[in-house]
Design an enzyme around this catalytic site. Structure first.
Site, PDB file in Angstrom:
ATOM      1  N   GLU A 121       0.836  -1.204   0.000  1.00  0.00           N
ATOM      2  CA  GLU A 121       0.000   0.000   0.000  1.00  0.00           C
ATOM      3  C   GLU A 121       0.871   1.254   0.000  1.00  0.00           C
ATOM      4  OE1 GLU A 121      -4.083  -1.285   2.304  1.00  0.00           O
ATOM      5  OE2 GLU A 121      -2.195  -1.297   3.397  1.00  0.00           O
ATOM      6  N   ASP A 130       3.877   1.477  -1.133  1.00  0.00           N
ATOM      7  CA  ASP A 130       4.496   1.594  -2.461  1.00  0.00           C
ATOM      8  C   ASP A 130       3.560   2.220  -3.469  1.00  0.00           C
ATOM      9  OD1 ASP A 130       6.379  -1.512  -2.331  1.00  0.00           O
ATOM     10  OD2 ASP A 130       6.683   0.465  -1.447  1.00  0.00           O
ATOM     11  N   SER A 178      19.602   1.214 -30.027  1.00  0.00           N
ATOM     12  CA  SER A 178      20.918   0.642 -29.765  1.00  0.00           C
ATOM     13  C   SER A 178      21.751   0.747 -31.038  1.00  0.00           C
ATOM     14  CB  SER A 178      20.776  -0.800 -29.303  1.00  0.00           C
ATOM     15  OG  SER A 178      19.946  -1.483 -30.202  1.00  0.00           O
ATOM     16  N   LYS A 204      33.285   4.550 -26.732  1.00  0.00           N
ATOM     17  CA  LYS A 204      32.018   3.955 -26.298  1.00  0.00           C
ATOM     18  C   LYS A 204      32.141   3.690 -24.799  1.00  0.00           C
ATOM     19  CE  LYS A 204      28.662   0.401 -27.520  1.00  0.00           C
ATOM     20  NZ  LYS A 204      28.376  -0.098 -26.175  1.00  0.00           N
ATOM     21  N   ASP A 227      31.344   2.484 -21.188  1.00  0.00           N
ATOM     22  CA  ASP A 227      30.649   1.313 -20.668  1.00  0.00           C
ATOM     23  C   ASP A 227      29.935   1.686 -19.371  1.00  0.00           C
ATOM     24  OD1 ASP A 227      29.750  -1.210 -20.475  1.00  0.00           O
ATOM     25  OD2 ASP A 227      31.682  -2.126 -19.995  1.00  0.00           O
ATOM     26  N   TYR A 267      26.228  12.615 -25.484  1.00  0.00           N
ATOM     27  CA  TYR A 267      26.607  12.271 -26.860  1.00  0.00           C
ATOM     28  C   TYR A 267      25.448  12.240 -27.859  1.00  0.00           C
ATOM     29  CZ  TYR A 267      25.418   7.661 -24.959  1.00  0.00           C
ATOM     30  OH  TYR A 267      24.786   6.619 -24.346  1.00  0.00           O
ATOM     31  N   LYS A 303      33.819  -2.618 -31.664  1.00  0.00           N
ATOM     32  CA  LYS A 303      34.122  -3.182 -30.355  1.00  0.00           C
ATOM     33  C   LYS A 303      35.601  -3.504 -30.209  1.00  0.00           C
ATOM     34  CE  LYS A 303      30.187  -3.432 -28.256  1.00  0.00           C
ATOM     35  NZ  LYS A 303      29.796  -4.667 -27.708  1.00  0.00           N
ATOM     36  N   CYS A 318      17.138 -36.235 -27.143  1.00  0.00           N
ATOM     37  CA  CYS A 318      17.053 -35.064 -26.269  1.00  0.00           C
ATOM     38  C   CYS A 318      17.340 -35.501 -24.827  1.00  0.00           C
ATOM     39  CB  CYS A 318      15.655 -34.451 -26.365  1.00  0.00           C
ATOM     40  SG  CYS A 318      15.382 -33.146 -25.172  1.00  0.00           S
ATOM     41  N   CYS A 356      13.774 -34.769 -22.691  1.00  0.00           N
ATOM     42  CA  CYS A 356      12.518 -35.521 -22.847  1.00  0.00           C
ATOM     43  C   CYS A 356      12.727 -36.871 -23.517  1.00  0.00           C
ATOM     44  CB  CYS A 356      11.492 -34.697 -23.628  1.00  0.00           C
ATOM     45  SG  CYS A 356      11.885 -34.545 -25.375  1.00  0.00           S
ATOM     46  N   CYS A 377      15.720 -31.285 -30.845  1.00  0.00           N
ATOM     47  CA  CYS A 377      14.802 -32.219 -30.208  1.00  0.00           C
ATOM     48  C   CYS A 377      13.486 -32.160 -30.976  1.00  0.00           C
ATOM     49  CB  CYS A 377      14.597 -31.799 -28.763  1.00  0.00           C
ATOM     50  SG  CYS A 377      13.123 -32.466 -28.015  1.00  0.00           S
ATOM     51  N   CYS A 430       8.288 -31.567 -24.757  1.00  0.00           N
ATOM     52  CA  CYS A 430       9.618 -31.463 -24.150  1.00  0.00           C
ATOM     53  C   CYS A 430       9.594 -30.327 -23.130  1.00  0.00           C
ATOM     54  CB  CYS A 430      10.673 -31.173 -25.214  1.00  0.00           C
ATOM     55  SG  CYS A 430      12.295 -30.890 -24.495  1.00  0.00           S
TER      56      CYS A 430
END
Ligand code: IVH
Length: 693
Positions: A47, A49, A94, A130, A132, A239, A327, A421, A424, A439, A445
């Site tokens: 409540e 919250d 992205s 870039k 991080d 940026y 990268k 598999c 399963c 599989c 499965c």
């Protein structure tokens, strides 16, 4: 407890918002006293919250309510759970990745081709480190900082305004001249020196140790207690931008200069490169400098400098065509491979996973790594007991690079890939043209069922708070969830069972059920993506939603497309971006009885929103266009992305559903067919006139 109004705070008048805010603030203060000072709370955490969240929502919509004495700014707000959500008016996208010189070269070639630039036409690229850290979006109105949000899923982030206000690099008011609405985007990071000091301190206090500066920055920004954030010396580089009520520059470089005058930091190592050689030279210099910097960088971002070029280049799926992240190479480490396990994925693929002696690589402890597939294990001859080199690059899953032959124990046996598999027991088969073995158990499965559920609730799909991979697995194991529709029947069918679960109080069950309820309303593209159909990622799901509009139209079309000779199948293949292989997986999915049943159930349980054409007052919105012949003033891909940006669909062939044909010189049968069908046909100049309005 005050009767909570649920009016959208955006629509409240300032006076009404102010009155509700004052009432809430008083109530929250009283609860804070009962809770913190008297140790005698009068309402449940949930409540409390809810009250707090409403307060934050009001402040998000009416920023002047977030005064210094608001409980939102107060220390001791730690009982609140979560932050208010903020929708980004301009999505936070992205970047695509380049892993080597060749990729960067292709990036430049692609751009030149798209813009029809000659080899000697200038194409300036801004190269920026870039960072991080965590990307944030900062909104200024009339020069004043009013709201700051995390990236979230790119469309919707969390309101972390109070925490961002503690960061020195984020000005409260913009210096100098600025448009009325300014949204600055950048990366918040924790300097390495501060990260080390923080961890020493955490250790001394027996508190949580952070794995790397990025995690520490994330933890600091998502603090509910702003005074904790204030103690962490977070910083920010600007940026990019989101919404802007006026243009502020003609180039990315000009933009960076401009934001600096407003009081932001631009990264001092950014530079303009005029050629691939300069780009590569800069990359090498930055790699050398990387270890000496006081912040983590994981690559270099390249952006086309001219903003008019950026505008023309536009976006592919969720990433700009005018930028790419180059990268740095993966970081490596050596460890012992204990054993090889087989994991079964959402689409039944059997993936070998190396279980490792835990080892730190690039600041992260790694204990599992992928071995990709059967051929890869054979090629690398990796065996349990081997000493192996592993690597991780950015966010990708750690990989086993190779085994060190000299260190192989004498009794190490070659790995035999299973043909059944392991979960399963169904047969696992490998198609001739495929690298993976799958599989054949389908939904019988349990592994496939669980993975599908995990995908269904994942961030870019239904994104249900509190229903992560761990809970899905547990609820599936206990028989409460078998398929995605069961999620929306939990309340009706299993509430008692949920309440009985160890460690799940009434409050957490209520929170979960509420989070599930909040997601009943979902967009068609998200819905299609969530189904987890093989080869149908976000971009394809969007194409399908855009083409077919509503769930029922899509389903009707897919049912009709089962006839490979019919029009519906031809229409499906006509969607630019869908080929035979995707069509095959799509049709196989909707053909299966149990999938059809799940679709029926979900349709009944959810409110699936038809695809909303991008806002566009263009006459082209919703129209189907075919380009044919040679275009001379713009490339085919530029024309296509322009059409899509205006809300049109681009198709590969002319039919009665075509609204417009753009025919350049050399247009043959398609132009003829258009004439026969009486479809409006224009030339390139007509097209340019149409879209430049
Ligand atoms: S530009 C539309 N520039 O990298 C382009 N991003 O992989 C928006 N990042 O989410 C991003 N440094 O968190 C840009 N100089 C830089 C960056 C940068 C770090 C992060 C950012 C973004 C991610 C994309």
């Amino acid at each position: 407890m005050t009767d909570q109004t649920h009016t959208d705070p955006e629509t409240l008048s300032p006076a009404n918002a102010g009155a509700e805010h004052a009432r809430l603030a008083e109530e929250i203060r009283a609860h804070n006293v009962s809770y913190h000072q008297k140790d005698a709370p009068v309402v449940s955490d949930a409540e409390f919250d809810a009250l707090f969240r409403r307060l934050l929502e009001l402040e998000a919509a009416h920023p002047d309510l977030a005064t210094e004495d608001s409980p939102s700014q107060a220390v001791g707000a730690e009982a609140a759970q979560g932050f208010a959500k903020v929708r980004h008016t301009v999505p936070m996208l992205s970047l695509g990745n380049a892993f080597g010189e060749e990729d960067v070269g292709e990036f430049l070639t692609r751009i030149r081709r798209f813009l029809s630039l000659d080899a000697d036409d200038a194409l300036e690229i801004v190269a920026e480190p870039k960072i991080d850290g965590l990307s944030v979006s900062l909104r200024y109105e009339g020069g004043t900082f009013v709201r700051g949000a995390t990236r979230g899923d790119g469309n919707e982030g969390e309101d972390i305004t109070a925490n961002l206000r503690t960061i020195n690099d984020i000005p409260d008011t913009l210096h100098g001249d600025a448009p009325d609405i300014v949204e600055i985007r950048g990366e918040v990071y924790l300097p390495r020196s501060a990260f080390r000091a923080l961890n020493e301190n955490q250790e001394a206090e027996g508190a949580k140790i952070f794995a790397n500066p990025r995690n520490a920055a994330a933890g600091s920004l998502r603090q509910l207690d702003t005074s904790v954030t204030a103690k962490r010396p977070l910083r920010m580089f600007a940026y990019a931008w989101g919404e802007m009520s006026a243009d502020v520059a003609e180039t990315q470089w000009g933009f960076l200069d401009r934001v600096e005058t407003w009081g932001f930091e631009k990264n001092p190592l950014s530079r303009i490169c005029a050629s691939l050689d300069e780009i590569i030279e800069n990359y090498a210099a930055m790699s050398d400098q990387r270890p000496t910097l006081d912040y983590d960088i994981d690559g270099i971002v390249y952006k086309v400098n001219r903003l008019d070029f950026q505008q023309r280049l536009g976006f592919v799926s969720r990433a700009p065509r005018w930028a790419i992240a180059h990268k740095f190479p993966a970081e490596q480490a050596t460890t012992i491979l204990r054993e090889i396990d087989i994991q079964v994925g959402r689409t039944g693929a059997l993936t070998p996973v190396a279980r490792l002696e835990p080892v730190t690589v690039g600041g992260v402890v790694v204990s599992n790594a992928t071995l990709h597939n059967e051929d890869e294990i054979n090629r690398k001859d990796v065996r349990a007991g081997d000493t192996v080199i592993i690597q991780r690059a950015g966010d990708v899953i750690p990989q086993v690079v190779r085994a060190i032959a000299e260190k192989r124990p004498g009794d190490a046996k070659a790995f035999v890939f299973p043909d059944h598999c392991p979960v399963c027991g169904s047969e696992a088969v490998r198609d001739e043209d495929e690298a993976v073995r799958r599989c054949t158990g389908g939904l019988i499965c349990p592994a496939q069922a669980v993975e599908r559920l995990k995908h269904f609730v994942s961030r870019n799909a239904f994104d249900i708070e509190g229903l992560g991979a761990k809970n899905v697995t547990a609820l599936h194991a206990d028989g409460l969830l078998a398929n995605p529709a069961d999620i929306f029947r939990l309340e009706k069918n299993h509430k008692a069972a949920l309440l009985e679960r160890e460690g799940w109080g009434e409050q957490s069950v209520d929170n979960l059920l509420q989070a599930i309820d909040e997601r009943r309303n979902v967009s068609l593209d998200r819905f299609i993506y969530a189904l987890g159909i093989r080869q149908v990622g976000q971009a394809t799901a969007r194409l399908l939603a855009r083409t077919y509009g509503s769930l029922s139209d899509w389903r009707t079309a897919m049912a009709a497309a089962q006839d490979r000779e019919g029009d519906a199948y031809a229409d499906l293949l006509n969607i630019d971006g869908i080929g035979e292989s995707v069509a095959k997986d799509l049709l196989a999915f909707v053909h299966e009885d149990h999938n059809r049943q799940v679709l029926d159930d979900l349709d009944a349980l959810l409110d699936i929103q038809p695809f909303e054409q991008p806002e566009s007052d263009s006459e082209l919105a919703g129209k189907t266009i075919v380009f044919t012949g040679t275009l001379e003033k713009m490339t085919r891909s530029e024309a296509k992305s322009r059409a899509e940006a205006l809300g049109a669909k681009v198709s590969g062939s002319v039919s009665s559903k075509t609204d417009l044909v753009v025919a350049g010189p050399g247009a043959g049968s398609k132009a003829k067919k258009a004439a026969e069908l009486g479809i409006q046909t224009i030339d390139e100049d007509g097209w340019i006139e149409m879209v430049s309005g």
